[in-house]
Design an enzyme around this catalytic site. Structure first.
Site, PDB file in Angstrom:
ATOM      1  N   PRO A  67     -38.810  -3.208  32.005  1.00  0.00           N
ATOM      2  CA  PRO A  67     -38.277  -3.955  33.149  1.00  0.00           C
ATOM      3  C   PRO A  67     -37.708  -3.011  34.204  1.00  0.00           C
ATOM      4  O   PRO A  67     -36.910  -2.128  33.900  1.00  0.00           O
ATOM      5  CB  PRO A  67     -37.166  -4.810  32.531  1.00  0.00           C
ATOM      6  CG  PRO A  67     -37.508  -4.898  31.076  1.00  0.00           C
ATOM      7  CD  PRO A  67     -38.182  -3.599  30.752  1.00  0.00           C
ATOM      8  N   HIS A  68     -38.149  -3.199  35.427  1.00  0.00           N
ATOM      9  CA  HIS A  68     -37.683  -2.395  36.555  1.00  0.00           C
ATOM     10  C   HIS A  68     -38.081  -3.094  37.844  1.00  0.00           C
ATOM     11  O   HIS A  68     -38.967  -3.937  37.856  1.00  0.00           O
ATOM     12  CB  HIS A  68     -38.299  -0.993  36.524  1.00  0.00           C
ATOM     13  CG  HIS A  68     -39.792  -1.003  36.694  1.00  0.00           C
ATOM     14  ND1 HIS A  68     -40.651  -1.348  35.676  1.00  0.00           N
ATOM     15  CD2 HIS A  68     -40.559  -0.754  37.773  1.00  0.00           C
ATOM     16  CE1 HIS A  68     -41.895  -1.295  36.123  1.00  0.00           C
ATOM     17  NE2 HIS A  68     -41.871  -0.941  37.394  1.00  0.00           N
TER      18      HIS A  68
END
Length: 153
Positions: A67-68
């Protein structure tokens, strides 16, 4: 390769049973960074919105999510990485089991050079034969340190 050691030393890890949906999983995966003020909820919301818009781009390998959002995104105050492992797979696309994840490496970045070195270290670690399987068996920080020691030699 110190990526796992850094995660353990900074206490940026969490182990969970599972989640009702992927949005809850992303929120939980970001919790260690939120707790320290490294990121704000606006950053977590941006990740969720991006996945809704672009699909599960955060799945980088079977069982592995990163996740980013964007570099220097709103709500990011430092460059860091956290780890979350779930016992039950998190489903991002019910029609595509290759988009399930149990290992989450949440990235936050303000420093491009440090961010790239984190990503390289993580990729090098995950490409080592058996590393993902060992992380999937991990139950606690001691198991993460064992994996660090095993694959750092």
């Amino acid at each position: 390769m110190e990526i796992l050691k850094d995660i353990v030393d900074s206490k940026h890890y969490i182990f969970c049973e599972g989640f009702s949906d992927w949005t809850e999983a992303i929120k939980a995966a970001a919790a260690p960074l939120l707790a320290e003020g490294i990121i704000e909820n606006t950053y977590v919301d941006a990740i969720i919105e991006n996945v809704k818009e672009y699909g599960p781009y955060i799945i980088i390998a079977p069982e592995v999510a990163m996740p980013h959002s964007t570099l220097g995104g709103a709500g990011v105050h430092d460059t860091c990485i956290s780890f979350m492992k779930t016992e039950k797979p998190v489903v991002f696309d019910p029609n595509d089991p290759t988009k399930n994840a149990r290992l989450f490496f949440t990235l936050a970045a303000t420093d491009n050079e440090k961010h790239l070195s984190n990503m390289v270290a993580l990729a090098e670690f995950l490409l080592k034969e058996g590393a993902i399987e060992d992380l999937l068996k991990a139950k606690n920080a001691d198991d993460l340190m064992k994996a660090h020691c095993k694959y750092s030699e």
